[in-house]
Design an enzyme around this catalytic site. Structure first.
Site, PDB file in Angstrom:
ATOM      1  N   ARG A   1      32.148  28.145  32.160  1.00 24.98           N
ATOM      2  CA  ARG A   1      32.458  29.083  31.327  1.00 24.98           C
ATOM      3  C   ARG A   1      32.058  28.522  29.801  1.00 24.98           C
ATOM      4  O   ARG A   1      31.762  29.387  28.851  1.00 24.98           O
ATOM      5  CB  ARG A   1      33.864  29.496  31.416  1.00 24.98           C
TER       6      ARG A   1
ATOM      7  N   GLN B   1      43.125  38.688  24.025  1.00 25.71           N
ATOM      8  CA  GLN B   1      43.651  38.214  25.346  1.00 25.71           C
ATOM      9  C   GLN B   1      42.443  37.105  25.540  1.00 25.71           C
ATOM     10  O   GLN B   1      42.543  36.093  26.564  1.00 25.71           O
ATOM     11  CB  GLN B   1      43.573  38.919  26.243  1.00 25.71           C
TER      12      GLN B   1
ATOM     13  N   HIS C   1      46.255  34.147  25.416  1.00 23.44           N
ATOM     14  CA  HIS C   1      46.077  33.527  26.669  1.00 23.44           C
ATOM     15  C   HIS C   1      45.532  32.198  26.206  1.00 23.44           C
ATOM     16  O   HIS C   1      45.086  31.710  27.379  1.00 23.44           O
ATOM     17  CB  HIS C   1      45.326  34.198  27.614  1.00 23.44           C
TER      18      HIS C   1
ATOM     19  N   SER D   1      40.927  45.967  30.330  1.00 22.36           N
ATOM     20  CA  SER D   1      41.323  46.935  31.457  1.00 22.36           C
ATOM     21  C   SER D   1      42.721  47.246  31.586  1.00 22.36           C
ATOM     22  O   SER D   1      42.831  48.279  32.027  1.00 22.36           O
ATOM     23  CB  SER D   1      40.837  46.206  32.681  1.00 22.36           C
TER      24      SER D   1
ATOM     25  N   ASN E   1      36.221  51.768  24.786  1.00 21.19           N
ATOM     26  CA  ASN E   1      36.048  51.135  26.380  1.00 21.19           C
ATOM     27  C   ASN E   1      35.385  52.212  27.116  1.00 21.19           C
ATOM     28  O   ASN E   1      35.436  53.346  26.982  1.00 21.19           O
ATOM     29  CB  ASN E   1      37.317  50.933  26.977  1.00 21.19           C
TER      30      ASN E   1
HETATM   31  C1  BJW Z   1      33.946  47.011  27.359  1.00 24.11           C
HETATM   32  C2  BJW Z   1      32.542  46.813  27.212  1.00 24.11           C
HETATM   33  C3  BJW Z   1      32.046  47.041  25.901  1.00 24.11           C
HETATM   34  C4  BJW Z   1      33.230  46.148  29.203  1.00 24.11           C
HETATM   35  N1  BJW Z   1      32.771  47.440  24.975  1.00 24.11           N
HETATM   36  N2  BJW Z   1      34.633  47.560  26.381  1.00 24.11           N
HETATM   37  C5  BJW Z   1      54.501  43.091  35.502  1.00 24.11           C
HETATM   38  C6  BJW Z   1      54.099  44.075  36.542  1.00 24.11           C
HETATM   39  C7  BJW Z   1      53.248  43.357  37.441  1.00 24.11           C
HETATM   40  C8  BJW Z   1      52.825  42.064  37.361  1.00 24.11           C
HETATM   41  C9  BJW Z   1      53.153  41.228  36.450  1.00 24.11           C
HETATM   42  C10 BJW Z   1      53.987  41.984  35.277  1.00 24.11           C
HETATM   43  N3  BJW Z   1      54.478  41.094  34.560  1.00 24.11           N
HETATM   44  C11 BJW Z   1      53.841  39.622  35.097  1.00 24.11           C
HETATM   45  C12 BJW Z   1      52.924  40.138  36.002  1.00 24.11           C
HETATM   46  C13 BJW Z   1      52.184  39.021  36.403  1.00 24.11           C
HETATM   47  C14 BJW Z   1      50.794  38.919  35.872  1.00 24.11           C
HETATM   48  C15 BJW Z   1      50.153  40.220  35.930  1.00 24.11           C
HETATM   49  O1  BJW Z   1      50.088  40.656  34.995  1.00 24.11           O
HETATM   50  N4  BJW Z   1      49.691  40.684  36.997  1.00 24.11           N
HETATM   51  C16 BJW Z   1      48.749  41.769  37.179  1.00 24.11           C
HETATM   52  C17 BJW Z   1      47.294  41.386  37.348  1.00 24.11           C
HETATM   53  C18 BJW Z   1      49.325  42.583  38.007  1.00 24.11           C
HETATM   54  N5  BJW Z   1      51.036  38.191  34.601  1.00 24.11           N
HETATM   55  C19 BJW Z   1      51.306  37.175  34.412  1.00 24.11           C
HETATM   56  O2  BJW Z   1      51.652  36.254  35.273  1.00 24.11           O
HETATM   57  C20 BJW Z   1      51.389  36.542  32.700  1.00 24.11           C
HETATM   58  N6  BJW Z   1      52.736  35.753  32.653  1.00 24.11           N
HETATM   59  C21 BJW Z   1      53.630  36.635  32.479  1.00 24.11           C
HETATM   60  O3  BJW Z   1      54.101  37.767  32.691  1.00 24.11           O
HETATM   61  O4  BJW Z   1      54.854  35.682  32.663  1.00 24.11           O
HETATM   62  C22 BJW Z   1      56.343  36.022  32.914  1.00 24.11           C
HETATM   63  C23 BJW Z   1      56.352  36.231  34.461  1.00 24.11           C
HETATM   64  C24 BJW Z   1      55.774  35.228  35.304  1.00 24.11           C
HETATM   65  C25 BJW Z   1      55.783  35.707  36.597  1.00 24.11           C
HETATM   66  C26 BJW Z   1      56.182  36.853  37.006  1.00 24.11           C
HETATM   67  C27 BJW Z   1      56.698  37.853  36.302  1.00 24.11           C
HETATM   68  C28 BJW Z   1      56.675  37.369  34.701  1.00 24.11           C
HETATM   69  C29 BJW Z   1      50.223  35.718  32.569  1.00 24.11           C
HETATM   70  C30 BJW Z   1      48.917  36.420  32.627  1.00 24.11           C
HETATM   71  C31 BJW Z   1      48.002  35.534  32.163  1.00 24.11           C
HETATM   72  C32 BJW Z   1      46.469  35.990  32.252  1.00 24.11           C
HETATM   73  N7  BJW Z   1      45.639  35.180  32.338  1.00 24.11           N
HETATM   74  C33 BJW Z   1      44.066  35.492  32.277  1.00 24.11           C
HETATM   75  C34 BJW Z   1      43.289  33.967  32.395  1.00 24.11           C
HETATM   76  C35 BJW Z   1      43.420  33.232  31.104  1.00 24.11           C
HETATM   77  C36 BJW Z   1      42.528  31.934  31.246  1.00 24.11           C
HETATM   78  C37 BJW Z   1      41.019  32.164  31.262  1.00 24.11           C
HETATM   79  O5  BJW Z   1      40.435  32.902  30.581  1.00 24.11           O
HETATM   80  O6  BJW Z   1      40.538  31.687  32.559  1.00 24.11           O
HETATM   81  O7  BJW Z   1      43.726  36.040  31.276  1.00 24.11           O
HETATM   82  S1  BJW Z   1      43.766  36.311  33.770  1.00 24.11           S
HETATM   83  C38 BJW Z   1      42.369  37.288  32.886  1.00 24.11           C
HETATM   84  O8  BJW Z   1      42.807  38.802  32.502  1.00 24.11           O
HETATM   85  C39 BJW Z   1      42.369  36.756  31.378  1.00 24.11           C
HETATM   86  C40 BJW Z   1      42.251  37.864  30.356  1.00 24.11           C
HETATM   87  O9  BJW Z   1      42.783  37.630  29.048  1.00 24.11           O
HETATM   88  C41 BJW Z   1      43.176  38.944  31.296  1.00 24.11           C
HETATM   89  C42 BJW Z   1      42.614  40.382  30.683  1.00 24.11           C
HETATM   90  O10 BJW Z   1      41.516  40.839  31.197  1.00 24.11           O
HETATM   91  P1  BJW Z   1      40.698  41.728  30.339  1.00 24.11           P
HETATM   92  O11 BJW Z   1      40.333  41.020  28.974  1.00 24.11           O
HETATM   93  O12 BJW Z   1      41.426  43.102  30.251  1.00 24.11           O
HETATM   94  O13 BJW Z   1      39.291  41.706  31.070  1.00 24.11           O
HETATM   95  P2  BJW Z   1      38.842  42.782  32.111  1.00 24.11           P
HETATM   96  O14 BJW Z   1      37.619  41.953  32.824  1.00 24.11           O
HETATM   97  O15 BJW Z   1      39.833  43.078  33.246  1.00 24.11           O
HETATM   98  O16 BJW Z   1      38.171  44.036  31.486  1.00 24.11           O
HETATM   99  C43 BJW Z   1      37.225  44.318  30.460  1.00 24.11           C
HETATM  100  C44 BJW Z   1      37.268  45.724  29.831  1.00 24.11           C
HETATM  101  O17 BJW Z   1      36.236  45.677  29.174  1.00 24.11           O
HETATM  102  C45 BJW Z   1      36.752  46.646  30.943  1.00 24.11           C
HETATM  103  O18 BJW Z   1      37.868  47.639  31.028  1.00 24.11           O
HETATM  104  C46 BJW Z   1      35.500  47.124  30.671  1.00 24.11           C
HETATM  105  O19 BJW Z   1      35.462  48.546  30.968  1.00 24.11           O
HETATM  106  C47 BJW Z   1      35.493  46.820  29.126  1.00 24.11           C
HETATM  107  N8  BJW Z   1      34.262  46.850  28.709  1.00 24.11           N
HETATM  108  N9  BJW Z   1      31.878  46.283  28.414  1.00 24.11           N
HETATM  109  C48 BJW Z   1      34.026  47.814  25.151  1.00 24.11           C
HETATM  110  N10 BJW Z   1      30.759  46.880  25.711  1.00 24.11           N
END
Ligand code: BJW
Ligand code: ZN
Length: 254
Positions: free
Chosen positions: A70, A101, A119, A186, A210
């Site tokens: 990456r 993010q 992040h 997302s 989006n």
């Molecule tokens: C366009 C486009 C164009 C395309 N124009 N748009 C409450 C409920 C349920 C679960 C949890 C909760 N609280 C915490 C959790 C657990 C977990 C979580 O959320 N899980 C869910 C998946 C269910 N969260 C965590 O663990 C977080 N920690 C935390 O809450 O600590 C306290 C805690 C711990 C344990 C239990 C409970 C509480 C930490 C989350 C860390 C996320 N890390 C990552 C990796 C980062 C490092 C790396 O890059 O490798 O972050 S995962 C990944 O997802 C990355 C991103 O930042 C993140 C978000 O993704 P994003 O940016 O939204 O990307 P996509 O691909 O999903 O979407 C892209 C969008 O773009 C799409 O919609 C397209 O349509 C659009 N698009 N082209 C405009 N041209």
């Protein structure tokens, strides 16, 4: 441009406090893959299987290999029109915060400075024993800290907590802003996904950009279902035209 873009541009000329929240979609048009959906796959793995402390403990070489891959893509990518437009918004709107993010550092390269990287940053590493930070490039397949601990990318994995100061700053700003632009996420990953709803609850006007519907779509005040690198420059230029027209009208009155 559609009427929605004009409405957003007009609002931007009178906004008091603007929050911009971005996700992987903002970097898509720079050629950087997003996380979810088919194109988010790396080999046969999904992000959820690699971006965890457990994956790193089990197979650190594999996880480093994914991050190195990456890093290579990101280094060769350029900021796109969306990154550049967001950097311009920061110049035009005094009370501004960009919460991203993304770990790709591209907002910074595009000129954004009022920036929270929720992040982390893929070009930093940290020791998993003493927490010392290191800047890339590091040498070796499995880089080590001076203390003997193992280095890992300085990013936030699933199950890990976000930096509390960053989170407070983002949540605090969300509660106070009167407009939020939510671009290219997302909205499935918490706690970042709560930010637009916090803004909405406290009365802000929420705009989603989006091409694909998300959990926010039904609650947003305006949804622009187009790629952000197309739409944001148009909104910016309309906003500048409206501001100039208002300035001219004011000058004529003076
Ligand atoms: C366009 C486009 C164009 C395309 N124009 N748009 C409450 C409920 C349920 C679960 C949890 C909760 N609280 C915490 C959790 C657990 C977990 C979580 O959320 N899980 C869910 C998946 C269910 N969260 C965590 O663990 C977080 N920690 C935390 O809450 O600590 C306290 C805690 C711990 C344990 C239990 C409970 C509480 C930490 C989350 C860390 C996320 N890390 C990552 C990796 C980062 C490092 C790396 O890059 O490798 O972050 S995962 C990944 O997802 C990355 C991103 O930042 C993140 C978000 O993704 P994003 O940016 O939204 O990307 P996509 O691909 O999903 O979407 C892209 C969008 O773009 C799409 O919609 C397209 O349509 C659009 N698009 N082209 C405009 N041209
Ligand atoms: Zn160390």
């Amino acid at each position: 441009m559609a009427i929605t873009g004009e409405t957003v541009a007009r609002r931007l000329t009178t906004v008091r406090k603007l929050l911009v929240l971005t996700g992987a979609g903002v970097s898509k048009e720079s050629g950087i893959p997003t996380f979810r959906g088919e194109e988010g796959l790396w080999r046969q793995y999904r992000a959820e299987e690699l971006a965890t402390p457990q994956a790193f403990a089990r197979n650190p070489k594999l996880v480093w290999e994914w991050y190195r891959w990456r890093q290579g893509i990101i280094k060769n990518a350029q900021p796109n029109q969306a990154h550049l437009a967001i950097a311009q918004l920061e110049i035009h709107i005094q009370n501004f915060l960009l919460v991203t993010q993304n770990v790709d550092n591209i907002h910074y390269r595009a000129g954004s400075r009022k920036l929270v990287e929720l992040h982390g940053n893929i070009f930093r590493a940290k020791c998993n024993r003493c927490d010392k930070k290191y800047l890339e490039p590091l040498t070796g397949e499995l880089p080590e800290c001076a203390c003997g601990g193992r280095l890992r990318p300085d990013v936030v994995w699933f199950g890990e907590t976000l930096n509390p100061d960053d989170l407070d700053r983002a949540f605090g700003f969300a509660r106070e802003c009167d407009m939020a632009l939510v671009i290219g996420t997302s909205g499935v990953v918490q706690p970042a996904a709560t930010i637009p709803f916090l803004a909405k609850q406290t009365g802000a006007w929420v705009v989603e950009i989006n091409p694909t519907p998300t959990a926010l779509t039904g609650s947003a005040d305006i949804v622009i279902s187009q790629p952000c690198a197309e739409v944001l420059p148009e909104i910016l230029s309309l906003m500048q035209n409206f501001s100039e027209a208002a300035d001219d009208a004011q000058a004529n009155r003076d």
